[in-house]
Design a protein around this motif. Sequence first.
Motif, PDB file in Angstrom:
ATOM      1  N   MET A   1       0.712   2.771  -4.738  1.00  0.00           N
ATOM      2  CA  MET A   1       1.217   4.080  -4.367  1.00  0.00           C
ATOM      3  C   MET A   1       0.086   5.118  -4.340  1.00  0.00           C
ATOM      4  SD  MET A   1       4.527   5.994  -5.944  1.00  0.00           S
ATOM      5  CE  MET A   1       3.831   6.261  -7.550  1.00  0.00           C
ATOM      6  N   GLY A   2      -0.042   5.812  -3.248  1.00  0.00           N
ATOM      7  CA  GLY A   2      -1.053   6.849  -3.109  1.00  0.00           C
ATOM      8  C   GLY A   2      -2.395   6.354  -2.612  1.00  0.00           C
ATOM      9  N   CYS A   3      -2.552   5.060  -2.384  1.00  0.00           N
ATOM     10  CA  CYS A   3      -3.815   4.516  -1.885  1.00  0.00           C
ATOM     11  C   CYS A   3      -4.064   5.047  -0.475  1.00  0.00           C
ATOM     12  CB  CYS A   3      -3.774   2.990  -1.883  1.00  0.00           C
ATOM     13  SG  CYS A   3      -5.251   2.226  -1.207  1.00  0.00           S
ATOM     14  N   LYS A   4      -5.196   5.684  -0.277  1.00  0.00           N
ATOM     15  CA  LYS A   4      -5.519   6.305   1.014  1.00  0.00           C
ATOM     16  C   LYS A   4      -6.419   5.441   1.894  1.00  0.00           C
ATOM     17  CE  LYS A   4      -3.646  10.347  -0.075  1.00  0.00           C
ATOM     18  NZ  LYS A   4      -2.215  10.242  -0.154  1.00  0.00           N
TER      19      LYS A   4
ATOM     20  N   GLN B   1       0.801  -1.224   0.000  1.00  0.00           N
ATOM     21  CA  GLN B   1       0.000   0.000   0.000  1.00  0.00           C
ATOM     22  C   GLN B   1       0.831   1.269   0.000  1.00  0.00           C
ATOM     23  OE1 GLN B   1      -2.139   0.972   3.562  1.00  0.00           O
ATOM     24  NE2 GLN B   1      -3.520   2.347   2.500  1.00  0.00           N
TER      25      GLN B   1
ATOM     26  N   ALA C   1       4.348   3.302  -0.301  1.00  0.00           N
ATOM     27  CA  ALA C   1       4.975   3.880  -1.484  1.00  0.00           C
ATOM     28  C   ALA C   1       5.268   2.796  -2.514  1.00  0.00           C
ATOM     29  CB  ALA C   1       6.268   4.584  -1.084  1.00  0.00           C
TER      30      ALA C   1
END
Length: 178
Positions: free
Chosen positions: A107-110, A101, A103
């Motif tokens: 990548m960027g998954c919130k 999840q 970096a």
Amino acid sequence: MKFANIFILSTGRCGSTTFARACNHFTNYSSGHETRTSKLGIERFAYPSFHIESDNRLSWLLGRLDREYGNKAFYVHLTRDVESTAASFAKRKGGIIAAYQGAGIMMGCKEKDQRLIAKDYIDTVNENIKQFLSNKTNKMDFRLENATEDFDRFCLLISAQGDLEEATNEFNITHNAS
């Protein structure tokens, strides 16, 4: 039939440590869990002959595994109930889910729900393994929930020798619990 190399492919958190420990009871194979994870290049895949390796990270290196061993090895796709596996991943801090999840892959998954992230990871890895195995002759599916029956079949398929009763009993012990 005896195979020079056997690979246990999995997501992790599904009995991969237990599987390796069970195989330690064999006398005609060596067995290990994540034994070459720190190696690069050709050394990453320099497993000894008549060795069983259980390493969930191989699911990200399947192209190279195929190049090195192809259809000469025997492969096991080890799985466990998705909900149980996701719950086990969600209890841990760091590890492969953080790499997946953070970096890393996503990548960027919130997303904050660790179970949802783990389920996405599990689906991705299992599909990668299924695709890799689609053209392999020497393979089997192994469900942790059916460990006793599946392990007996595995032992027959690879002509395992040793204390098979003690090997099977390893699946009654919880190893590497979250």
